[in-house]
Write an enzyme that holds these catalytic residues in place. Structure first.
Site: not given
Ligand code: NOJ
Length: 519
Positions: A202, A256
């Site tokens: 993310d 790993e």
């Molecule tokens: C991207 C994620 O896909 C989204 O749903 C989220 O709100 C933001 N990152 C923050 O983590």
């Protein structure tokens, strides 16, 4: 190269909205496990599951309070183990979400930080700074949250503020503090030991900020609307060179383990080259291709993205990804106009994605032809709605219709509406309704995935791309794809028809694509 992810079809499960086993109206891990045979029959190679860790759910799991436990809303660690084991039994790989840019404000680290003094080691795991102005009542810099409003929240009436590029319940970690990479190395190993096949990372472009946290220049600074972040010309908070050191460390950790473990970056960057930098040979394995999501329904726009993407990835030995929908954007059937036209175009764009070398990421429900739902204000839950007053992303997150003629359409037991209400009229779109209909979108997806495996599985990465009169033609191996993005019928490409996205007898109508066998 033989790594499985290089040409995989990956199906994204938005955990809250896929399948609910216990009738609380929210999807969960046992629900997903019970539906894995459906995904095997659909013909995908892997499933990516959005965050199911302990979380107060202010951003539906992208606010993690404990990275190594399952939220009771979704099940238990034993349920996660059972899901991975069942997926492997069925020949499916499992990718889990990793959220390293920020924690939840309920994470033990952030609670300890608030309880500790300014300048303490506890605060040094996050980005606390002194406010500006005589009484420190102004934020430390001018950054805006991706969800709207300032990216800083003041700690009570002290002179300290903390940074959150997203919601105020998602404080950003300080990745220059060695405790932070050390903690995430442990988190990676925890899930790798539990046999997951990979991670979706993310906000992969956000972990490191310019060290002095200087002001951002440019128009975006005044924006109060949802913004994906990363596309502004001056962006001291995104895509900093030091972020790549993190991924070199992670690459070594993944290596790993046996079994081609991988990681795919969610990195919104300004160019295909800066995006490809995340998949250099010693970094992550893939990055989402958001130029593809953002391309309009246009033969020249698609050709342009393909022609920019392929060489950029080839230059680093990477393979591209093709993404049309996910839980953060309008579903592609809706983006392309909605209704019969939008759905026809969506199928055609999907066939185009499935033609291209690399892997394709599908979002749950697109195989049913789902469109965004107009969620009424009282049911909206996206934090960006609360911060900006704009509708946000709830419309693409409505739970899946599995069967039956009224809500919850088999999403869970009982008769209550799920956490976001499903609309009337979804009965014809349910899995049950579509699986017995040869002309359904579901039947199309199943056929397309089976044919992709058969005809494109060993086709190599070479493609030739051309555009004539709004028709895009892509030739790869023995298969030629033609997609008509114009408004008049076009000639069919020569060859034996393998699959068309709509009626295509004697010509290729607008909003239609076809695969023909030319080899
Ligand atoms: C991207 C994620 O896909 C989204 O749903 C989220 O709100 C933001 N990152 C923050 O983590």
């Amino acid at each position: 190269m033989s790594e499985w992810w290089r040409q995989a079809v990956v199906y994204q499960v938005y955990v809250r909205s896929f399948a609910d086993s216990d009738g609380d109206g929210v999807g969960d891990l046992p629900g997903i496990t019970s539906r894995l045979p459906y995904l095997r029959d659909l013909g995908v190679d892997a499933v990516w599951i959005t965050p199911f860790y302990r979380s107060p759910q202010h951003d539906h799991g992208y606010d993690v309070a404990d990275y190594v436990d399952v939220d009771p809303l979704f099940g238990t660690l034993a349920d996660a183990d059972a899901l991975v084991a069942r997926a492997h039994e069925l020949g499916l790989r499992v990718i889990v979400d990793l959220v390293p840019n920020h924690t939840s404000s309920d994470h033990a680290w952030f609670r300890a930080a608030l309880a500790a003094e300014p300048g303490s080691p506890e605060r040094a795991r996050y980005l606390f700074r002194t406010g500006r102005g005589a009484d420190a009542s102004e934020p430390p810099n001018n950054w805006r949250s991706v969800f709207g409003g300032p990216a800083w929240t003041r700690v009570g009436d002290t002179d300290q503020w903390y940074l959150h590029l997203f919601d105020s319940t998602q404080p950003d970690l300080d990745w220059r503090n060695p405790e932070v990479p050390a903690m995430f190395a442990d988190v990676l190993r925890f899930w790798l030991d539990r046999e997951v096949d990979g991670f979706r990372v993310d906000v992969a472009h956000g972990l490191l900020k310019e060290e002095d946290l200087r002001d951002q220049t440019g128009q975006e600074v005044s924006s109060d609307t949802f913004d994906v972040g990363g596309l502004a010309e001056d962006a001291p908070m995104w895509d900093q060179p030091e972020v790549h050191d993190v991924y070199r460390q992670w690459h070594a950790i993944l290596a790993e383990y046996d079994g081609d473990r991988m990681a795919v970056a969610e990195a919104w960057t300004r160019t295909v080259e800066s995006n490809a930098a995340y998949v250099r040979p010693d970094e992550l394995h893939q990055a989402f291709n958001f130029d593809w999501v953002m391309a309009p329904w246009s033969a020249t726009a698609y050709a342009d993205v393909i022609e920019r993407t392929l060489p950029a990835l080839a230059a680093v030995g990477g393979t591209p990804t093709w993404v049309l929908s996910n839980h953060d954007v309008q579903r592609h059937a809706t983006r392309y106009g909605g209704g019969a036209v939008g759905r026809a175009r969506a199928r055609a764009a999907t066939l185009l994605s499935l033609t291209l070398p690399g892997s394709a990421y599908l979002y749950q429900g697109e195989e049913l032809g789902l469109e965004d739902v107009d969620v009424t204000p009282e049911h909206r839950q996206d934090p960006s709605w609360f911060r900006t007053g704009e509708p946000g992303r709830d419309g693409c997150r409505v739970p899946i219709p599995w069967a039956g003629d009224r809500a919850p359409y088999g999403f869970g037991p009982g008769a209550a509406q799920p956490w976001i209400p499903q609309p009337e009229g979804w009965a014809a779109l349910s899995v049950e309704a579509q699986q017995s209909d040869d002309g359904s979108t579901l039947a199309f997806y199943r056929r397309a995935l089976a044919l992709r495996r058969e005809w494109l599985g060993g086709a190599g990465d070479e493609v030739s791309v051309s555009v004539h009169d709004d028709v895009l033609t892509v030739r790869r191996g023995d298969v030629t794809l033609a997609v008509n993005c114009g408004s008049v019928a076009a000639a069919l490409p020569a060859g034996e028809p393998l699959l068309a996205t709509g009626p295509a007898d004697g010509g290729l109508p607008p909003d239609t694509a076809i695969w023909v066998r030319t080899g």
